[in-house]
Design an enzyme around this catalytic site. Sequence first.
Site, PDB file in Angstrom:
ATOM      1  N   ARG A  67       0.803  -1.221   0.000  1.00 28.30           N
ATOM      2  CA  ARG A  67       0.000   0.000   0.000  1.00 28.30           C
ATOM      3  C   ARG A  67       0.840   1.278   0.000  1.00 28.30           C
ATOM      4  NH1 ARG A  67      -2.904  -4.046   1.554  1.00 28.30           N
ATOM      5  NH2 ARG A  67      -1.017  -4.561   2.682  1.00 28.30           N
ATOM      6  N   THR A  68       1.852   1.347   0.855  1.00 26.51           N
ATOM      7  CA  THR A  68       2.605   2.609   0.935  1.00 26.51           C
ATOM      8  C   THR A  68       3.279   2.898  -0.398  1.00 26.51           C
ATOM      9  OG1 THR A  68       2.957   2.239   3.289  1.00 26.51           O
ATOM     10  CG2 THR A  68       4.358   3.884   2.243  1.00 26.51           C
ATOM     11  N   LYS A 126      25.574  -4.161  -3.572  1.00 32.01           N
ATOM     12  CA  LYS A 126      27.033  -4.120  -3.774  1.00 32.01           C
ATOM     13  C   LYS A 126      27.708  -3.508  -2.558  1.00 32.01           C
ATOM     14  CE  LYS A 126      26.472  -3.226  -8.713  1.00 32.01           C
ATOM     15  NZ  LYS A 126      26.589  -2.115  -9.670  1.00 32.01           N
ATOM     16  N   ARG A 137      11.590   3.664   2.892  1.00 36.83           N
ATOM     17  CA  ARG A 137      11.234   2.657   3.910  1.00 36.83           C
ATOM     18  C   ARG A 137      12.478   1.832   4.180  1.00 36.83           C
ATOM     19  NH1 ARG A 137       6.045  -1.157   4.099  1.00 36.83           N
ATOM     20  NH2 ARG A 137       5.241   0.860   4.792  1.00 36.83           N
ATOM     21  N   HIS A 193       5.704   5.610  11.346  1.00 32.15           N
ATOM     22  CA  HIS A 193       5.110   5.531  10.004  1.00 32.15           C
ATOM     23  C   HIS A 193       4.172   6.740   9.893  1.00 32.15           C
ATOM     24  CE1 HIS A 193       3.808   4.025   6.287  1.00 32.15           C
ATOM     25  NE2 HIS A 193       3.557   2.755   6.579  1.00 32.15           N
TER      26      HIS A 193
END
Length: 317
Positions: free
Chosen positions: A66-67, A95, A116, A144
Site C-alpha cells: 500500500r505505501t 554491492k 522505507r 510511520h
Amino acid sequence: MITMTPIPGNSFYGRDILSVDQFARDDLEYIFGVAEGMRDIARGPGSSDLLRGKVLSCLFYEPSTRTSSSFVAAMSRLGGSVIPINEVHYSSVTKGESLPDTIRTLECYSDVIVLRHPETGSARIAADFARIPVINGGDGIGEHPTQALLDLFTIQEELGHIDGLSVVMVGDLKYGRTVHSLARLLSLYNVRILCVAPDVLRMPDRIIAQLQERGIPTGETADLNVVLADADVLYVTRVQKERFEDQALYERVKGSYVITPQTLRRAKEKMVVMHPLPRVGEISYEVDSDPRAAYFRQMENGMYIRMALLAAVLGKT
Ligand code: ASP
C-alpha cells in the site's frame, strides 16, 4: 535540506516528513483539506498536471504494497513521475552501497524521496544527507507518519470528529510502528487511548509516558472484552513476525486477538474497525461486509493523503 522561502499556510513546503511529532493541529487541518481536494481530482473525469515535471524516488528496503503503490499512484495522478526502487537487491545497495550514498544519488535525479528502511532512525539519517525532502515511509519499529496521517483522516471522515473519542489499539503494540505514530498524533486531540496487547507486546513505556505527559487518559489490558464496548475506533494490528528474534514466541502470540462478527456484536453500532493492513488472520473475512469495517476505505484514503503530502512538500497546493 535546502532552505525554502516559506509559503504562507503551507508549513510542509520543502520539509522532511520524519515523525508525527513535527505536526500541530493546524498542519493536520491543512493537509486534510488538501486531501479532500485530491479525492475530487482522483475521482473526477479529468487528470491533473499539478506535479508535471516533478520526480519522486521511492526507495524501499522492506516489503510494501500500500505505501509504495499509493505513493506511485499519487505521483502519477498528479502528472509527476517515479523512480521505483522496491527491490534493493537489484540496485547498488547489494554491492554494499551505504544509505547516504544512495540518497546522494537519488537526490540528483528527483525532487523528493520516500524511504522505507528496517532501521529505526534511518529516515532522519537520510534527511541529514539529502538536499531534497525525505518522507519516512516506515523506519523499522520506529514511525510511520504518513500512515498515521491517513489513519487520522479516516477517523475524521468516518466519524466526523476526533475530539471526545475512545480509541482502542489492539495487537502488536510493541513492534507496530503504525500505532506508535498514531497514538502520538492522536495526543494532539482530546481522546482516550486504550491499549490491548499480551504482556510481551505491550505499547512501549516511552510512548505511554509521552501520552500521559500530554494529559491523554490511557489504559492497558490484555483483555479486549474489558474495553470493547466503549470503543469508537478499534484499531487492529498484525503481529509483526519479521521483528521477532524468537519465532516460538511469535507462534505463541500471533493468534492472540481475532475480530469476528461475534466480537462486533459487543461493540457500538457507530464504531469503526481499522487496520493498516496487511491482515494475517486478525480480522476474519466475514467482518468485511460490516459497515463498521473501514480498513478498505482507510487504504483508499492513503492515496489522497499522499497526493496532498507530495503537493504540499513540493509547494504545489
Ligand atoms: N503496513 C504497515 C507497516 O508497514 C503495517 C504492517 O506491516 O503490519 O507498518
